[in-house]
Motif scaffolding. Sequence first.
Motif, PDB file in Angstrom:
ATOM      1  N   PHE A 204       0.848  -1.180   0.098  1.00 41.07           N
ATOM      2  CA  PHE A 204       0.139  -0.241   0.050  1.00 41.07           C
ATOM      3  C   PHE A 204       0.751   1.317   0.050  1.00 41.07           C
ATOM      4  CE2 PHE A 204      -2.169   3.333   2.373  1.00 41.07           C
ATOM      5  CZ  PHE A 204      -3.425   3.553   1.729  1.00 41.07           C
ATOM      6  N   PRO A 205       0.649   2.321  -0.800  1.00 37.25           N
ATOM      7  CA  PRO A 205      -0.476   2.323  -1.862  1.00 37.25           C
ATOM      8  C   PRO A 205      -0.305   2.050  -3.287  1.00 37.25           C
ATOM      9  CG  PRO A 205       0.744   4.364  -1.530  1.00 37.25           C
ATOM     10  CD  PRO A 205       1.499   3.564  -0.665  1.00 37.25           C
ATOM     11  N   MET A 206       0.986   1.259  -3.352  1.00 37.25           N
ATOM     12  CA  MET A 206       0.862   0.800  -4.761  1.00 37.25           C
ATOM     13  C   MET A 206       0.645  -0.763  -5.026  1.00 37.25           C
ATOM     14  SD  MET A 206       3.483   3.169  -3.822  1.00 37.25           S
ATOM     15  CE  MET A 206       4.755   2.109  -3.257  1.00 37.25           C
ATOM     16  N   GLN A 245     -11.042   5.339  -6.416  1.00 33.30           N
ATOM     17  CA  GLN A 245      -9.824   4.889  -5.867  1.00 33.30           C
ATOM     18  C   GLN A 245      -8.924   3.852  -6.872  1.00 33.30           C
ATOM     19  OE1 GLN A 245      -9.908   4.097  -1.679  1.00 33.30           O
ATOM     20  NE2 GLN A 245     -11.604   5.363  -1.406  1.00 33.30           N
ATOM     21  N   PHE A 246      -9.739   3.200  -7.495  1.00 34.94           N
ATOM     22  CA  PHE A 246      -9.035   1.951  -8.485  1.00 34.94           C
ATOM     23  C   PHE A 246      -9.468   1.937  -9.743  1.00 34.94           C
ATOM     24  CE2 PHE A 246      -9.742   0.542  -3.926  1.00 34.94           C
ATOM     25  CZ  PHE A 246      -8.571  -0.052  -3.628  1.00 34.94           C
ATOM     26  N   ASP A 247      -8.652   1.172 -10.592  1.00 39.55           N
ATOM     27  CA  ASP A 247      -8.563   0.963 -11.723  1.00 39.55           C
ATOM     28  C   ASP A 247      -9.280  -0.788 -11.743  1.00 39.55           C
ATOM     29  OD1 ASP A 247      -8.351   3.408 -13.114  1.00 39.55           O
ATOM     30  OD2 ASP A 247      -6.269   3.014 -13.079  1.00 39.55           O
ATOM     31  N   LEU A 248     -10.298  -0.770 -12.682  1.00 38.45           N
ATOM     32  CA  LEU A 248     -10.735  -2.244 -12.804  1.00 38.45           C
ATOM     33  C   LEU A 248      -9.896  -2.949 -13.604  1.00 38.45           C
ATOM     34  CD1 LEU A 248     -12.636  -4.303 -11.625  1.00 38.45           C
ATOM     35  CD2 LEU A 248     -14.348  -3.578 -13.365  1.00 38.45           C
ATOM     36  N   ILE A 249      -8.954  -3.929 -13.258  1.00 39.93           N
ATOM     37  CA  ILE A 249      -8.168  -4.540 -14.432  1.00 39.93           C
ATOM     38  C   ILE A 249      -9.011  -5.625 -15.270  1.00 39.93           C
ATOM     39  CG2 ILE A 249      -6.001  -5.643 -14.648  1.00 39.93           C
ATOM     40  CD1 ILE A 249      -5.772  -2.777 -13.794  1.00 39.93           C
ATOM     41  N   SER A 250      -9.483  -6.671 -14.127  1.00 34.11           N
ATOM     42  CA  SER A 250     -10.021  -7.711 -14.984  1.00 34.11           C
ATOM     43  C   SER A 250     -11.360  -8.311 -13.881  1.00 34.11           C
ATOM     44  CB  SER A 250      -9.405  -8.835 -15.550  1.00 34.11           C
ATOM     45  OG  SER A 250      -8.593  -9.275 -14.392  1.00 34.11           O
ATOM     46  N   TYR A 251     -12.293  -9.033 -14.362  1.00 40.25           N
ATOM     47  CA  TYR A 251     -13.201  -9.527 -13.526  1.00 40.25           C
ATOM     48  C   TYR A 251     -13.524 -11.136 -14.101  1.00 40.25           C
ATOM     49  CZ  TYR A 251     -15.638  -7.258 -17.050  1.00 40.25           C
ATOM     50  OH  TYR A 251     -16.190  -6.630 -18.208  1.00 40.25           O
ATOM     51  N   PRO A 252     -12.587 -11.998 -13.897  1.00 40.15           N
ATOM     52  CA  PRO A 252     -12.844 -13.440 -14.205  1.00 40.15           C
ATOM     53  C   PRO A 252     -13.772 -13.960 -13.470  1.00 40.15           C
ATOM     54  CG  PRO A 252     -10.795 -13.220 -13.099  1.00 40.15           C
ATOM     55  CD  PRO A 252     -11.202 -11.794 -13.313  1.00 40.15           C
ATOM     56  N   SER A 253     -14.388 -15.214 -14.011  1.00 37.11           N
ATOM     57  CA  SER A 253     -15.481 -15.741 -13.026  1.00 37.11           C
ATOM     58  C   SER A 253     -15.397 -17.269 -13.540  1.00 37.11           C
ATOM     59  CB  SER A 253     -16.879 -15.441 -13.634  1.00 37.11           C
ATOM     60  OG  SER A 253     -17.118 -15.675 -15.190  1.00 37.11           O
ATOM     61  N   ARG A 254     -16.084 -18.233 -12.490  1.00 32.44           N
ATOM     62  CA  ARG A 254     -15.512 -19.531 -12.519  1.00 32.44           C
ATOM     63  C   ARG A 254     -16.673 -20.198 -11.617  1.00 32.44           C
ATOM     64  NH1 ARG A 254     -10.619 -21.562  -8.711  1.00 32.44           N
ATOM     65  NH2 ARG A 254     -11.254 -20.406  -6.774  1.00 32.44           N
ATOM     66  N   TYR A 280      -3.441  10.381  -5.471  1.00 30.05           N
ATOM     67  CA  TYR A 280      -3.824  10.920  -3.949  1.00 30.05           C
ATOM     68  C   TYR A 280      -2.737  10.991  -3.138  1.00 30.05           C
ATOM     69  CZ  TYR A 280      -5.983  11.661   0.312  1.00 30.05           C
ATOM     70  OH  TYR A 280      -6.441  12.050   1.588  1.00 30.05           O
ATOM     71  N   PHE A 281      -2.010   9.763  -2.844  1.00 25.17           N
ATOM     72  CA  PHE A 281      -1.023   9.759  -2.081  1.00 25.17           C
ATOM     73  C   PHE A 281       0.337  10.251  -2.356  1.00 25.17           C
ATOM     74  CE2 PHE A 281      -3.763   6.054  -1.696  1.00 25.17           C
ATOM     75  CZ  PHE A 281      -4.238   6.070  -0.162  1.00 25.17           C
ATOM     76  N   LEU A 282       0.533  10.424  -3.804  1.00 30.40           N
ATOM     77  CA  LEU A 282       1.652  11.290  -4.124  1.00 30.40           C
ATOM     78  C   LEU A 282       1.691  12.773  -3.655  1.00 30.40           C
ATOM     79  CD1 LEU A 282       2.310   9.899  -7.552  1.00 30.40           C
ATOM     80  CD2 LEU A 282       3.930   9.771  -5.501  1.00 30.40           C
ATOM     81  N   PRO A 288       4.793  15.900   0.348  1.00 29.00           N
ATOM     82  CA  PRO A 288       5.095  16.695   1.468  1.00 29.00           C
ATOM     83  C   PRO A 288       6.163  16.362   2.224  1.00 29.00           C
ATOM     84  CG  PRO A 288       2.845  16.629   0.951  1.00 29.00           C
ATOM     85  CD  PRO A 288       3.466  15.624  -0.060  1.00 29.00           C
ATOM     86  N   CYS A 289       6.292  14.944   2.301  1.00 27.04           N
ATOM     87  CA  CYS A 289       7.533  14.106   2.939  1.00 27.04           C
ATOM     88  C   CYS A 289       8.740  14.521   2.390  1.00 27.04           C
ATOM     89  CB  CYS A 289       7.273  12.711   3.159  1.00 27.04           C
ATOM     90  SG  CYS A 289       5.946  12.281   4.364  1.00 27.04           S
ATOM     91  N   ILE A 290       8.701  14.324   1.173  1.00 25.54           N
ATOM     92  CA  ILE A 290      10.295  14.680   0.671  1.00 25.54           C
ATOM     93  C   ILE A 290      10.470  16.208   0.706  1.00 25.54           C
ATOM     94  CG2 ILE A 290      11.486  14.931  -1.578  1.00 25.54           C
ATOM     95  CD1 ILE A 290       9.471  12.331  -2.689  1.00 25.54           C
ATOM     96  N   LEU A 291       9.767  17.206   0.615  1.00 22.38           N
ATOM     97  CA  LEU A 291       9.928  18.553   0.794  1.00 22.38           C
ATOM     98  C   LEU A 291      10.243  18.746   2.268  1.00 22.38           C
ATOM     99  CD1 LEU A 291       7.108  20.049  -1.310  1.00 22.38           C
ATOM    100  CD2 LEU A 291       9.508  19.679  -1.797  1.00 22.38           C
TER     101      LEU A 291
END
Length: 544
Positions: A204-206, A245-254, A280-282, A288-291
């Motif tokens: 998190f958050p990657m 907050q997310f990208d939907l990559i795939s949605y397999p079913s079985r 958002y986290f960047l 801010p932390c880097i600065l």
Amino acid sequence: MGIEADFLCVCFLLFLTFVAPYRIKLLERAPHQGNINKELTDNISRKLRGSNESLIRQMRNTGPNDVVSKNITIILEDLLKNYESSQLPSHGKGHPTVVQTNILIRSMGPVSELDMEYSMDCYFRQYWRDQRLSFVGPIKSLSLSIKMLERIWRPDTYFYNGKNSYVHTITVPNKLLRISQDGDILYSMRLTIKAKCPMELKSFPMDRQSCPLLLGSYAYTSRDLVYHWQNDKSVNFVAGMTLSQFDLISYPSRNFTFKRREDDFSVLEVSFNLQRHTGYFLIQVYVPCILIVVLSWVSFWIHREATSDRVGLGITTVLTLSTISLDSRTDLPKVRYATALDWFLLMSFFYCIATLLEFAGVHYFTKVGSGEIPIDEDEWEDCDEPSSEFIGSTAADILMENSDNRRRKSSIVCPIYNTTSLYQSPKRTSLVSSIQTSPSVKVTVEKTTQTECKLARWKQFLYCLKGDDKFRKQRQREAAALDLNTRGHHGSIRHVNSVSLIDRVARIVFPTSFCLFNLFYWMTYIMTQESFKWGDNKLNPQSH
């Protein structure tokens, strides 16, 4: 039955239209009838004509819809006459009942890391065949009221990982029941499903998350009831649906079989594979932390004599990082491991605290001679600086006119100046020492403010960033010389180290190491992301 009744009505209407008027005319022509017959004839004619008109109006008002509704009622009563709703459609046939399913998702989200759950709004449809409800007629399918659901068999489908799911009931319960001639039944409803989503937050958050949805029968085993997805595209989304907050990559079913209570149960699964947005986290955490870490390095360019300035800057950066760290953890569960964001915040803390510790080392090793510790006159030795070190046109002349004897410490001190402060009264400063007659006198050194330089300001800024030693010495000599001219006294010039060697090393080591850490950090979490796989469903047989 309905066709025969319509035929009789038509025949009766034809009789009233053609036969009745002819009989009335015959009665009117009879010469031997009197006035009584005439009155009787008129009464009969009026009654027949009135009944004829009423029947015509009734036939006109009776349309095909009324006939169809009567037929539907008769068909349903006939179908449900001997129907047993507690028995499966395949009861006694030696094979299980097959239920086909598809889902149309209208919206999805939010996905909560704190509760490890997600929600979605969808149309949930089930199809199965019940030969007991097949019929013959001009109507291909019947759309029925949801009250019929209580009178027929339907699958007891439930969601294994569901939490607080419900059917929409505004303005009426959002359900649909449709029966075809072959006995095929469509049962559709609109649901809001809230389901558990076990998450692994080490990256998190990657991170990437796979949120499953499991459904099946609650009571019927795979010998009685089997679930299948209707086709390869049984799970669909409304066009334009996105997640915040997310990208939907795939949605397999079985489909698979799950064993619980010593029996096998048919289960359907669809996994929503999600990739988190890091923007958002960047913006809110990483930049801010880097600065703030870079801001803490400003103390390396502040003279070591400015103790309060350097300590205050270091403490401020540490407290600011603490605030950012607490805010970033509010929406995260208290997991037993450190996330990628935690590691970055810890390293930022480390650099800010290391800056404070670096100044502690500078203060301990090179603070001698800065004015806070008495120095013996014997500890100074003469030093002659060549005039080639001066930057500017008048610095050397001013210095040669006002100073004949210059001394400096031979070990770890560089020039800073004391002019007439040794001869001022105690009201001038609390650090002034009294003058003794002995040759070995303990004195203190007073820092003088630097005067304005004739060089351009941008050149002064470049010299400061570079840490140019010649420029620093020149500014110190100019300040001392101008101070002598202003006061009219000739004092001795003292040389004290204003820039520590530790500071010079830290100016290079801290930025370089922080850049290397960031390079390693981002390569580790971005380049080593795992692909989505079918994981353990984590179904607990004891809980069902």
